[in-house]
Design a protein around this motif. Structure first.
Motif, PDB file in Angstrom:
ATOM      1  N   LEU A 131       0.743   0.588   4.444  1.00  0.00           N
ATOM      2  CA  LEU A 131       1.023  -0.858   4.769  1.00  0.00           C
ATOM      3  C   LEU A 131      -0.353  -1.382   5.202  1.00  0.00           C
ATOM      4  CD1 LEU A 131       4.502  -0.835   5.875  1.00  0.00           C
ATOM      5  CD2 LEU A 131       3.879  -0.837   3.767  1.00  0.00           C
ATOM      6  N   ASP A 132      -0.535  -2.606   5.283  1.00  0.00           N
ATOM      7  CA  ASP A 132      -1.376  -3.319   5.577  1.00  0.00           C
ATOM      8  C   ASP A 132      -1.208  -3.863   7.056  1.00  0.00           C
ATOM      9  OD1 ASP A 132      -3.025  -3.377   3.259  1.00  0.00           O
ATOM     10  OD2 ASP A 132      -2.015  -5.359   2.498  1.00  0.00           O
ATOM     11  N   ARG A 133       0.026  -4.067   7.391  1.00  0.00           N
ATOM     12  CA  ARG A 133       0.292  -4.332   8.746  1.00  0.00           C
ATOM     13  C   ARG A 133       1.993  -3.766   8.784  1.00  0.00           C
ATOM     14  NH1 ARG A 133       3.100  -8.687  11.089  1.00  0.00           N
ATOM     15  NH2 ARG A 133       3.476  -9.732   9.325  1.00  0.00           N
ATOM     16  N   VAL A 134       2.097  -2.956   9.884  1.00  0.00           N
ATOM     17  CA  VAL A 134       3.558  -2.302  10.263  1.00  0.00           C
ATOM     18  C   VAL A 134       4.089  -3.187  11.117  1.00  0.00           C
ATOM     19  CG1 VAL A 134       4.587  -0.463  10.842  1.00  0.00           C
ATOM     20  CG2 VAL A 134       2.587  -0.213   9.669  1.00  0.00           C
ATOM     21  N   GLU A 135       5.331  -3.863  10.822  1.00  0.00           N
ATOM     22  CA  GLU A 135       6.217  -4.778  11.796  1.00  0.00           C
ATOM     23  C   GLU A 135       7.237  -3.988  12.576  1.00  0.00           C
ATOM     24  OE1 GLU A 135       7.764  -7.595   9.261  1.00  0.00           O
ATOM     25  OE2 GLU A 135       5.903  -8.726   8.765  1.00  0.00           O
ATOM     26  N   GLU A 136       7.930  -2.955  11.805  1.00  0.00           N
ATOM     27  CA  GLU A 136       8.673  -1.906  12.359  1.00  0.00           C
ATOM     28  C   GLU A 136       8.990  -0.596  12.003  1.00  0.00           C
ATOM     29  OE1 GLU A 136      13.519  -1.716  12.662  1.00  0.00           O
ATOM     30  OE2 GLU A 136      12.642  -3.311  11.659  1.00  0.00           O
ATOM     31  N   LEU A 137       8.678   0.519  12.889  1.00  0.00           N
ATOM     32  CA  LEU A 137       8.972   1.814  12.428  1.00  0.00           C
ATOM     33  C   LEU A 137      10.057   2.509  13.094  1.00  0.00           C
ATOM     34  CD1 LEU A 137       7.144   4.018  10.993  1.00  0.00           C
ATOM     35  CD2 LEU A 137       6.004   4.690  13.066  1.00  0.00           C
ATOM     36  N   SER A 138      10.872   3.351  12.378  1.00  0.00           N
ATOM     37  CA  SER A 138      12.068   4.052  12.684  1.00  0.00           C
ATOM     38  C   SER A 138      11.811   5.396  12.425  1.00  0.00           C
ATOM     39  CB  SER A 138      13.292   3.398  12.003  1.00  0.00           C
ATOM     40  OG  SER A 138      14.368   3.933  12.503  1.00  0.00           O
ATOM     41  N   VAL A 139      12.229   6.299  13.452  1.00  0.00           N
ATOM     42  CA  VAL A 139      12.281   7.702  12.975  1.00  0.00           C
ATOM     43  C   VAL A 139      13.430   8.170  13.284  1.00  0.00           C
ATOM     44  CG1 VAL A 139      11.323  10.012  13.972  1.00  0.00           C
ATOM     45  CG2 VAL A 139       9.673   8.121  13.964  1.00  0.00           C
ATOM     46  N   GLU A 278       3.872  -5.382   5.936  1.00  0.00           N
ATOM     47  CA  GLU A 278       3.261  -6.104   4.828  1.00  0.00           C
ATOM     48  C   GLU A 278       2.376  -5.262   4.106  1.00  0.00           C
ATOM     49  OE1 GLU A 278       1.460  -9.997   5.859  1.00  0.00           O
ATOM     50  OE2 GLU A 278       3.487 -10.878   6.355  1.00  0.00           O
ATOM     51  N   LEU A 279       2.306  -5.721   2.611  1.00  0.00           N
ATOM     52  CA  LEU A 279       1.241  -4.951   1.741  1.00  0.00           C
ATOM     53  C   LEU A 279       0.788  -5.877   0.730  1.00  0.00           C
ATOM     54  CD1 LEU A 279      -0.316  -2.508   0.991  1.00  0.00           C
ATOM     55  CD2 LEU A 279       1.656  -1.807  -0.651  1.00  0.00           C
ATOM     56  N   ASP A 280      -0.524  -6.220   0.679  1.00  0.00           N
ATOM     57  CA  ASP A 280      -0.910  -7.466  -0.268  1.00  0.00           C
ATOM     58  C   ASP A 280      -0.175  -8.654  -0.075  1.00  0.00           C
ATOM     59  OD1 ASP A 280      -2.486  -5.241  -1.291  1.00  0.00           O
ATOM     60  OD2 ASP A 280      -1.111  -4.917  -2.772  1.00  0.00           O
ATOM     61  N   GLY A 281       0.140  -9.147   1.186  1.00  0.00           N
ATOM     62  CA  GLY A 281       0.643 -10.244   1.634  1.00  0.00           C
ATOM     63  C   GLY A 281       2.119 -10.333   1.334  1.00  0.00           C
ATOM     64  N   ARG A 282       2.723  -9.353   0.903  1.00  0.00           N
ATOM     65  CA  ARG A 282       4.191  -9.171   0.479  1.00  0.00           C
ATOM     66  C   ARG A 282       4.971  -8.363   1.644  1.00  0.00           C
ATOM     67  NH1 ARG A 282       4.353  -9.073  -6.131  1.00  0.00           N
ATOM     68  NH2 ARG A 282       2.964 -11.104  -6.558  1.00  0.00           N
TER      69      ARG A 282
END
Length: 350
Positions: A131-139, A278-282
């Motif tokens: 991803l371009d930006r990570v807002e949340e990661l769950s393991v 987000e990836l490519d603004g989406r």
């Protein structure tokens, strides 16, 4: 772990240390014995005197929870790298105190090189890197009494449920993140009731993935009745009680009591990683899943770390998590070639 190491041509000598002489000698013999330079030493890895026998070895791999810190100290004092199979938050704090000395001696302490932490670190780093930006990661990790492993692994499960109980006790009533949650893992596991807990990879991945506010870690048992029992033991503060440990050990041994708590659940170990951002603004989500036997999963990271540190393929002094030592894509691809089931899950897939 010893078997994984013995499979590589890079290995020139292997010393096995344990308290039980007969199984130790039997293992050394199976792996080739003196003709392949595989030797054994009967002793307690928690005793620093073992360090006197480490001269000339490049890497020390510690597989027992109560020996991680003493082994790391012994390794550094003898000029060897150290690989820690798995760890909890308390052990990690103790290992952090060795970071300065390890760096000064140009040595690496590879922390949490098992399944969780370990493979889950690489999966989290890989998912976040898509991803371009990570807002949340769950393991999310699912374990089974039928695939529990040894005593240390069983105790680790109880400790995780103790952490989960502490989370729930301190959670505000309007915070749904601390409540039980059903999470779907790839077949043959399926839906598992999970609980939020403290574990080293959550903090490690938060440091590794730039800008991410937090990483959530959840744990669950595939056997619902066993999960309820673990929660009760944790709620009563008995996770370190010898009687409770003995009962839990009987449950994981596969006897009549264990079968009574297994309601047809799959005896597999698995994990699911969800990265939202987000990836490519989406808005985009990357979800990875892994399922296998714990005995197949746990040794892979430890053996890889030992081989690459021992041969000089990786040079990163100090206390390091797996995602700082290895390229996640390469390591996960190598594991899949070994038959470990790792896959990207599509949105909506059940």
């Amino acid at each position: 772990v010893a078997s994984e190491l013995a499979r590589t041509d890079a290995l020139t000598s292997l010393l096995l240390v344990a308290r039980s002489r007969e199984p130790l000698e039997r293992l050394a013999s199976v792996l080739g014995g003196p003709r392949r330079n595989v030797t054994s030493l009967e002793g307690d890895a928690r005793e620093l005197e073992v360090g006197e026998s480490l001269s000339g070895y490049d890497v020390v791999v510690t597989c027992a929870d109560d020996a991680h810190v003493p082994c790391a100290i012994a390794a550094i004092s003898s000029g060897a790298h150290c690989v820690v199979l798995a760890e909890d938050a308390t052990t990690h704090q103790q290992l952090e105190a060795l970071d300065g000395e390890a760096r000064a001696k140009n040595l690496t302490v590879a922390a949490g090189c098992g399944f969780s932490p370990g493979i889950t670190n690489l999966m989290g780093a890989f998912a976040g890197g898509q991803l371009d930006r990570v807002e949340e990661l769950s393991v999310t990790v699912a374990r089974s009494l039928g695939d529990a492993g040894g005593r240390s692994s069983v105790q680790g499960l109880l400790d995780l449920y103790r952490n989960a109980a502490a989370f729930q006790e301190g959670a505000p009533s309007d915070d749904p993140g601390h409540l039980p949650r059903l999470v779907y893992l790839p077949e043959p596991i399926g839906w598992v009731e999970t609980f939020r807990a403290v574990h080293p990879e959550a903090a490690s991945l938060q440091r590794s993935i730039e800008g991410i506010p937090a990483v959530e870690y959840r744990i669950g048992l595939t056997e619902r009745r066993a999960s309820d029992l673990a929660r009760a033991i944790a709620a009563l503060g008995m996770t370190r009680n010898p009687l409770a440990q003995g009962l839990w050990g009987r449950l994981s041994s596969g006897g009549t009591l264990a079968r009574s708590l297994n309601t047809g659940a799959a005896s597999w170990t698995g994990a699911r990683i969800d990265a939202h951002g987000e990836l490519d603004g989406r808005p985009a989500t990357v979800t990875l899943g892994i399922v296998d036997r714990l005995g197949n999963l746990a040794p892979l990271m430890a053996a890889r770390a030992a081989i690459e540190l021992g041969t000089g393929a990786v040079e990163k002094p100090g206390l390091q998590p797996p995602e700082a030592l290895f390229d996640a894509r390469t390591a996960l691809t190598d594991m899949s070639k070994r038959g470990v089931r790792i896959a990207r899950l599509e949105p909506g897939e059940v």
